[in-house]
Design a protein around this motif. Structure first.
Motif, short mmCIF file in Angstrom:
data_model
loop_
_atom_site.label_atom_id
_atom_site.label_comp_id
_atom_site.label_asym_id
_atom_site.label_seq_id
_atom_site.Cartn_x
_atom_site.Cartn_y
_atom_site.Cartn_z
N ASP A 71 0.95 -1.07 0.00
CA ASP A 71 0.07 0.03 -0.09
C ASP A 71 0.80 1.29 0.02
N PHE A 72 0.15 2.37 -0.22
CA PHE A 72 0.82 3.78 -0.08
C PHE A 72 1.80 3.97 -1.29
N GLY A 73 1.77 3.23 -2.14
CA GLY A 73 2.71 3.47 -3.44
C GLY A 73 4.00 2.96 -3.20
N ILE A 74 4.35 1.83 -2.50
CA ILE A 74 5.60 1.12 -1.84
C ILE A 74 5.73 -0.15 -2.52
N GLU A 75 7.07 -0.30 -3.20
CA GLU A 75 7.33 -1.71 -3.70
C GLU A 75 8.54 -2.12 -3.05
N THR A 76 8.67 -3.48 -2.86
CA THR A 76 10.15 -4.01 -2.42
C THR A 76 10.52 -5.13 -3.23
N ARG A 77 12.05 -5.33 -3.55
CA ARG A 77 12.53 -6.15 -4.25
C ARG A 77 13.52 -7.05 -3.73
N TYR A 78 13.52 -8.40 -3.93
CA TYR A 78 14.35 -9.01 -3.34
C TYR A 78 15.19 -10.03 -4.53
N GLY A 79 16.53 -9.60 -4.45
CA GLY A 79 17.21 -10.15 -5.75
C GLY A 79 18.22 -11.38 -5.20
N HIS A 80 18.86 -12.13 -6.29
CA HIS A 80 19.78 -13.06 -6.39
C HIS A 80 19.47 -13.99 -5.57
N MET A 81 18.17 -14.31 -5.62
CA MET A 81 17.77 -15.61 -4.55
C MET A 81 18.36 -17.23 -5.25
N SER A 82 18.33 -18.20 -4.58
CA SER A 82 18.60 -19.47 -4.83
C SER A 82 17.31 -19.99 -5.09
N GLN A 83 16.12 -19.80 -4.29
CA GLN A 83 15.08 -20.59 -4.67
C GLN A 83 13.78 -19.37 -4.35
N ILE A 84 12.70 -19.24 -5.39
CA ILE A 84 11.56 -18.53 -5.16
C ILE A 84 10.58 -19.49 -4.66
N ARG A 85 9.74 -18.91 -3.57
CA ARG A 85 8.70 -19.75 -2.92
C ARG A 85 7.29 -18.96 -2.92
N VAL A 86 7.05 -18.08 -3.69
CA VAL A 86 5.97 -17.71 -4.05
C VAL A 86 5.54 -17.43 -5.30
N ASN A 87 4.20 -17.10 -5.93
CA ASN A 87 4.09 -16.87 -7.37
C ASN A 87 3.25 -15.54 -7.40
N VAL A 88 3.17 -15.16 -8.65
CA VAL A 88 2.59 -13.96 -8.90
C VAL A 88 1.14 -14.08 -8.51
N GLY A 89 0.56 -13.04 -7.84
CA GLY A 89 -0.84 -12.72 -7.43
C GLY A 89 -0.76 -13.23 -5.92
N ASP A 90 0.15 -13.74 -5.42
CA ASP A 90 -0.05 -14.33 -4.13
C ASP A 90 0.01 -13.19 -3.09
N ARG A 91 -0.93 -13.05 -1.93
CA ARG A 91 -0.81 -12.21 -1.14
C ARG A 91 0.04 -12.69 0.25
N VAL A 92 0.96 -11.92 0.51
CA VAL A 92 1.80 -12.12 1.77
C VAL A 92 1.64 -11.28 2.65
N SER A 93 2.01 -11.75 3.86
CA SER A 93 1.88 -10.93 5.04
C SER A 93 3.61 -10.66 5.49
N ARG A 94 3.65 -9.59 6.35
CA ARG A 94 4.86 -9.34 7.18
C ARG A 94 5.47 -10.58 7.71
N GLY A 95 6.71 -11.15 7.46
CA GLY A 95 7.38 -12.12 8.04
C GLY A 95 7.06 -13.53 7.21
N ASP A 96 6.43 -13.59 6.12
CA ASP A 96 6.27 -14.87 5.20
C ASP A 96 7.58 -15.10 4.62
N ARG A 97 7.87 -16.16 4.51
CA ARG A 97 9.06 -16.56 3.57
C ARG A 97 8.73 -16.79 2.30
N ILE A 98 9.32 -15.90 1.44
CA ILE A 98 9.30 -15.92 -0.04
C ILE A 98 10.32 -16.41 -0.91
N GLY A 99 11.66 -16.83 -0.23
CA GLY A 99 12.52 -17.46 -1.02
C GLY A 99 13.73 -17.62 -0.20
#
Length: 446
Positions: free
Chosen positions: A381-409
Motif C-alpha cells: 500500500d501507499f505506492g511502495i514496492e520492495t524487491r528481493y534479488g539474487h535468490m537461490s529459490q523462489i517460494r511464491v507466485n505472482v498474485g500471491d498475497r503475503v504478510s509481513r514475516g512470510d518466507r518468499i525465498g
C-alpha cells in the motif's frame, strides 16, 4: 661476503634449529633435500603468520555473527515488548472506557435523583405555601369566629337578661351557644392538624436539602476521579503516539497521508473505534464527553498506525546473521565497470537463508530478471514496492498475497553477483530510496 654472512646466520640458528635432511628414495637412486636453519625459520614464520591470520579472521567472523545475533534478539525483544505494551494499553483503554461509561451512568442516575428530589422539594414548597395560606385563612376565620363568639355571648347574655326580665327563663339561646362552641372546637382541631402537617413538610424539606448536598458532594468526587482517569489515559496515548510519529517521519513518510489512506480502507464495521456520544438534547457536549472522544480518537489513530506499520516495510528481510556489504548510493562496480549507482542494500549471509516479506502486500513478479537473477517484487500500500534479488529459490507466485514475516525465498548467488547475498530494494512511486532509512527508523519501536 654474503656467503660468510649466510654461514654465520646458519651457524647461530643451528643451536636451536639443527639442519634437517629429507631423503627421497627411488628405484635406482636416493636423493635428499637439505633444510638449512634459515629455511626452517622462514617456513615456521610463514606457518605462524598463517595460523595467526586464521585465528584473527575466525574471531572477526564470530564477532560479526554474535553481533548480528544479539541485534536480532534485541529487535525481537523490542518487538515483543512493543506488542505487549500495545496489548496492555488496549486493555487499559477498554477498562478506562468502561469505567468512564459506568461513571457517566452513575452521574446520570445521580442527576436524575437530584432532579427528582428538587421536584419533590418544589412540590413540598408549594404545598407548604398552600398550607401557610390555608393557616392564614383559618387563623383569620378563627379570629372572626372568636369575635363573633364574643359578640354572640354578649348578645346571648343580653338576650338572657331580657328574657329573664320578660319571662324569667334564659334557655332559648342555649342551643345557639352550644353550636358556636362546637364550631370553635372543630376549627381549633383543624388548626392543630394543619400546624403538625406544616412541621412535617418543613422537616422533609430539610432532609431533601441534605440529600441534595450529599449527591452534589458525590458528584464532585466522581468528577475528580474521572479527571484523574482521563489524565492518565491522555498521558498514555501521548507517550505511545510519539515514537510512532517519529518512526514514520524518519522514514520520510507523511503520517497524516498514511492515516487518511488507512481510514479510507478500514471504515466499515469492525474497523477503527467510534467516539462516545451522549444525549444532550441539542446542548453542547460535556467536558468529560469531549475528553473521552479525544482519547478514543487518539487510540483510533494508534490502531491505524499499527495497520500502517504492517503494510509498510519496516521489518528486516532476513532473520539470520548477516553482514551489510554494500549500501545504497554510488559505489565501484564489483565487476570493474567503473563507478555506478547501487539502488539497494546488500546483506551477505549463509546460502539458503530464509528471505522474508517486510510488509503485507501482493507479489507482482517472481522469476528471473537480468542483473537481479531470481527476483521477487511485492507491491504494498501507499505506492511502495520492495524487491528481493539474487535468490537461490523462489517460494511464491505472482498474485500471491503475503504478510509481513512470510518466507518468499532463499538467499543465493544468482544473476550478477560475486557471492551469496540478498539485494534488497525499496521504491516509492517507482523511485528507489535507501532501505536503511526504514530499518533504522523502526529500531526504536519494534
Amino acid at each position: 661476503m654474503l656467503t660468510r654472512l649466510s654461514y654465520r646466520i646458519n651457524a647461530t640458528l643451528e643451536r636451536f634449529l639443527p639442519e634437517q635432511r629429507l631423503f627421497l628414495k627411488s628405484d635406482t637412486e636416493t636423493r635428499f633435500i637439505r633444510l638449512r636453519p634459515v629455511t626452517q625459520l622462514v617456513a615456521m614464520t610463514g606457518g605462524a603468520m598463517f595460523v595467526a591470520w586464521t585465528i584473527v579472521a575466525t574471531a572477526v567472523l564470530m564477532m560479526d555473527s554474535i553481533g548480528a545475533g544479539s541485534s536480532r534478539e534485541q529487535s525481537a525483544r523490542q518487538q515483543a515488548l512493543y506488542e505487549e505494551r500495545l496489548n496492555a494499553l488496549s486493555m487499559d483503554r477498554d477498562l478506562r472506557a468502561e469505567e468512564a461509561v459506568r461513571a457517566q451512568e452513575r452521574f446520570n442516575l445521580a442527576l436524575e435523583q437530584v432532579a427528582d428530589m428538587q421536584s419533590r422539594l418544589l412540590a413540598s414548597e408549594d404545598r407548604r405555601r398552600e398550607l401557610e395560606t390555608g393557616i392564614e385563612v383559618i387563623q383569620s376565620t378563627l379570629r372572626r369566629t372568636i369575635i363573633e363568639r364574643d359578640e354572640a355571648r354578649a348578645n346571648a347574655d343580653q338576650a338572657e337578661l331580657a328574657l329573664a326580665e320578660s319571662t324569667g327563663s334564659a334557655r332559648t339561646e342555649e342551643g345557639r351557644v352550644q353550636d358556636s362552641l362546637q364550631t370553635l372546637s372543630l376549627l381549633t382541631e383543624a388548626l392543630g392538624e394543619t400546624a403538625q402537617e406544616r412541621d412535617l413538610m418543613e422537616g422533609a424539606a430539610e432532609k431533601s436539602a441534605e440529600k441534595a448536598e450529599e449527591i452534589m458532594a458525590e458528584k464532585r468526587a466522581m468528577e475528580r476521579r474521572n479527571d484523574e482517569i482521563f489524565a492518565r489515559l491522555e498521558e498514555a496515548v501521548t507517550v505511545s503516539m510519539e515514537p510512532l510519529d517519529n518512526m514514520f517521519r524518519d522514514a520520510g513518510l507523511s503520517p497524516d497521508d498514511l492515516l487518511n489512506s488507512v481510514r479510507k480502507g478500514y471504515s466499515g464495521t469492525g474497523g477503527p473505534l467510534s467516539p462516545i456520544s451522549f444525549s444532550t438534547s441539542g446542548a453542547a457536549a460535556s467536558p468529560e464527553a469531549t475528553r473521552a472522544n479525544a482519547i478514543l480518537q487518539g487510540l483510533d489513530r494508534m490502531n491505524m498506525y499499527k495497520i500502517a506499520a504492517f503494510k509498510t516495510p519496516f521489518a528486516m528481510p532476513v532473520n539470520t546473521p548477516v553482514r551489510y556489504t554494500s549500501g545504497f548510493g554510488g559505489r565501484n562496480d564489483p565487476f570493474g565497470r567503473g563507478y555506478r549507482r547501487h539502488e539497494g542494500q546488500d546483506l551477505a549471509g549463509a546460502y539458503g537463508s530464509p528471505i522474508l516479506a517486510t510488509a503485507d502486500g501482493v507479489v507482482i513478479h517472481a522469476g528471473w530478471e537480468n542483473g537481479y537473477g531470481r527476483l521477487v517484487k511485492i507491491r504494498h500500500d501507499f505506492g511502495i514496492e520492495t524487491r528481493y534479488g539474487h535468490m537461490s529459490q523462489i517460494r511464491v507466485n505472482v498474485g500471491d498475497r503475503v504478510s509481513r514475516g512470510d518466507r518468499i525465498g532463499d538467499m543465493g548467488n544468482s544473476g550478477r553477483s560475486t557471492g551469496t547475498h540478498l539485494h534488497y530494494e525499496i521504491r516509492i512511486g517507482g523511485e528507489a530510496i535507501n532501505p536503511m532509512t526504514f530499518i533504522k527508523a523502526a529500531r526504536d519501536v519494534f
